[in-house]
Design a protein around this motif. Structure first.
Motif, mmCIF file in Angstrom:
data_model
loop_
_atom_site.group_PDB
_atom_site.id
_atom_site.type_symbol
_atom_site.label_atom_id
_atom_site.label_comp_id
_atom_site.label_asym_id
_atom_site.label_seq_id
_atom_site.Cartn_x
_atom_site.Cartn_y
_atom_site.Cartn_z
ATOM 1 N N ARG A 33 0.833 -1.212 0.000
ATOM 2 C CA ARG A 33 0.000 0.000 0.000
ATOM 3 C C ARG A 33 0.865 1.259 0.000
ATOM 4 N NH1 ARG A 33 -3.564 -3.183 3.218
ATOM 5 N NH2 ARG A 33 -2.589 -2.474 5.135
ATOM 6 N N LYS A 34 1.931 1.237 0.811
ATOM 7 C CA LYS A 34 2.832 2.385 0.847
ATOM 8 C C LYS A 34 3.516 2.593 -0.505
ATOM 9 C CE LYS A 34 4.000 2.368 5.762
ATOM 10 N NZ LYS A 34 5.083 2.160 6.741
ATOM 11 N N ALA A 38 3.188 5.802 -2.950
ATOM 12 C CA ALA A 38 4.369 6.528 -3.413
ATOM 13 C C ALA A 38 4.387 6.597 -4.934
ATOM 14 C CB ALA A 38 5.643 5.856 -2.896
ATOM 15 N N LEU A 39 4.014 5.511 -5.582
ATOM 16 C CA LEU A 39 3.972 5.488 -7.042
ATOM 17 C C LEU A 39 2.910 6.452 -7.559
ATOM 18 C CD1 LEU A 39 4.822 4.282 -9.747
ATOM 19 C CD2 LEU A 39 3.160 2.454 -9.363
ATOM 20 N N ARG A 40 1.759 6.471 -6.920
ATOM 21 C CA ARG A 40 0.683 7.385 -7.310
ATOM 22 C C ARG A 40 1.140 8.836 -7.156
ATOM 23 N NH1 ARG A 40 -2.996 4.704 -5.050
ATOM 24 N NH2 ARG A 40 -2.665 5.512 -2.967
ATOM 25 N N ASP A 41 1.805 9.134 -6.037
ATOM 26 C CA ASP A 41 2.320 10.490 -5.821
ATOM 27 C C ASP A 41 3.358 10.853 -6.878
ATOM 28 O OD1 ASP A 41 0.699 10.692 -3.612
ATOM 29 O OD2 ASP A 41 2.304 10.329 -2.156
ATOM 30 N N ARG A 42 4.197 9.902 -7.224
ATOM 31 C CA ARG A 42 5.243 10.153 -8.221
ATOM 32 C C ARG A 42 4.615 10.418 -9.588
ATOM 33 N NH1 ARG A 42 9.711 12.507 -9.062
ATOM 34 N NH2 ARG A 42 11.062 11.479 -10.517
ATOM 35 N N ARG A 43 3.564 9.659 -9.905
ATOM 36 C CA ARG A 43 2.876 9.880 -11.183
ATOM 37 C C ARG A 43 2.264 11.269 -11.228
ATOM 38 N NH1 ARG A 43 -0.018 4.066 -11.830
ATOM 39 N NH2 ARG A 43 1.764 2.984 -12.732
ATOM 40 N N ILE A 44 1.690 11.705 -10.114
ATOM 41 C CA ILE A 44 1.111 13.049 -10.062
ATOM 42 C C ILE A 44 2.203 14.089 -10.269
ATOM 43 C CG2 ILE A 44 0.033 14.735 -8.501
ATOM 44 C CD1 ILE A 44 -1.587 12.358 -7.344
ATOM 45 N N GLU A 45 3.359 13.880 -9.627
ATOM 46 C CA GLU A 45 4.471 14.818 -9.805
ATOM 47 C C GLU A 45 4.915 14.865 -11.263
ATOM 48 O OE1 GLU A 45 7.726 13.957 -7.176
ATOM 49 O OE2 GLU A 45 6.440 13.998 -5.414
ATOM 50 N N ILE A 46 4.990 13.712 -11.888
ATOM 51 C CA ILE A 46 5.412 13.656 -13.290
ATOM 52 C C ILE A 46 4.389 14.345 -14.180
ATOM 53 C CG2 ILE A 46 5.767 12.073 -15.240
ATOM 54 C CD1 ILE A 46 7.091 10.152 -13.194
ATOM 55 N N GLU A 47 3.095 14.104 -13.920
ATOM 56 C CA GLU A 47 2.054 14.761 -14.710
ATOM 57 C C GLU A 47 2.108 16.275 -14.527
ATOM 58 O OE1 GLU A 47 -1.584 12.931 -13.484
ATOM 59 O OE2 GLU A 47 -1.093 11.032 -14.452
#
Length: 88
Positions: A33-34, A38-47
């Motif tokens: 889950r963590k 983290a992956l979801r947050d990273r994708r948002i940063e990349i977007e």
């Protein structure tokens, strides 16, 4: 652990083994889950980085257009000033 070794264990030992496995499973689920968060947050940063790059590019174009307009305006003012000076 082999099947033979498992068959030799008592019920208490099997339950303890099962409990240990369940705890390990829950620990791994939390880690997953963590990692997913983290992956979801990273994708948002990349977007957002892509959006910011697009915005910067658009601003650059706007500034270039404004610079061209300002230069054209100054050229016209200078031309008018020269014509005005010639007429005097």
């Amino acid at each position: 652990m082999t099947d033979k070794e498992l068959k030799r264990l008592s019920r208490a030992e099997l339950l303890e083994l099962l409990l240990t496995q369940m705890e390990e499973n829950e620990k791994l689920r939390k880690q997953l889950r963590k990692a997913q968060a983290a992956l979801r947050d990273r994708r948002i940063e990349i977007e957002n980085a892509g959006s910011m790059a697009e915005a910067a590019l658009r601003l650059t174009c706007i500034f270039e257009d404004a610079d061209r307009a300002a230069r054209l305006y100054l050229e016209n003012i200078q031309r008018m000033a020269r014509k005005g000076g010639e007429e005097l």
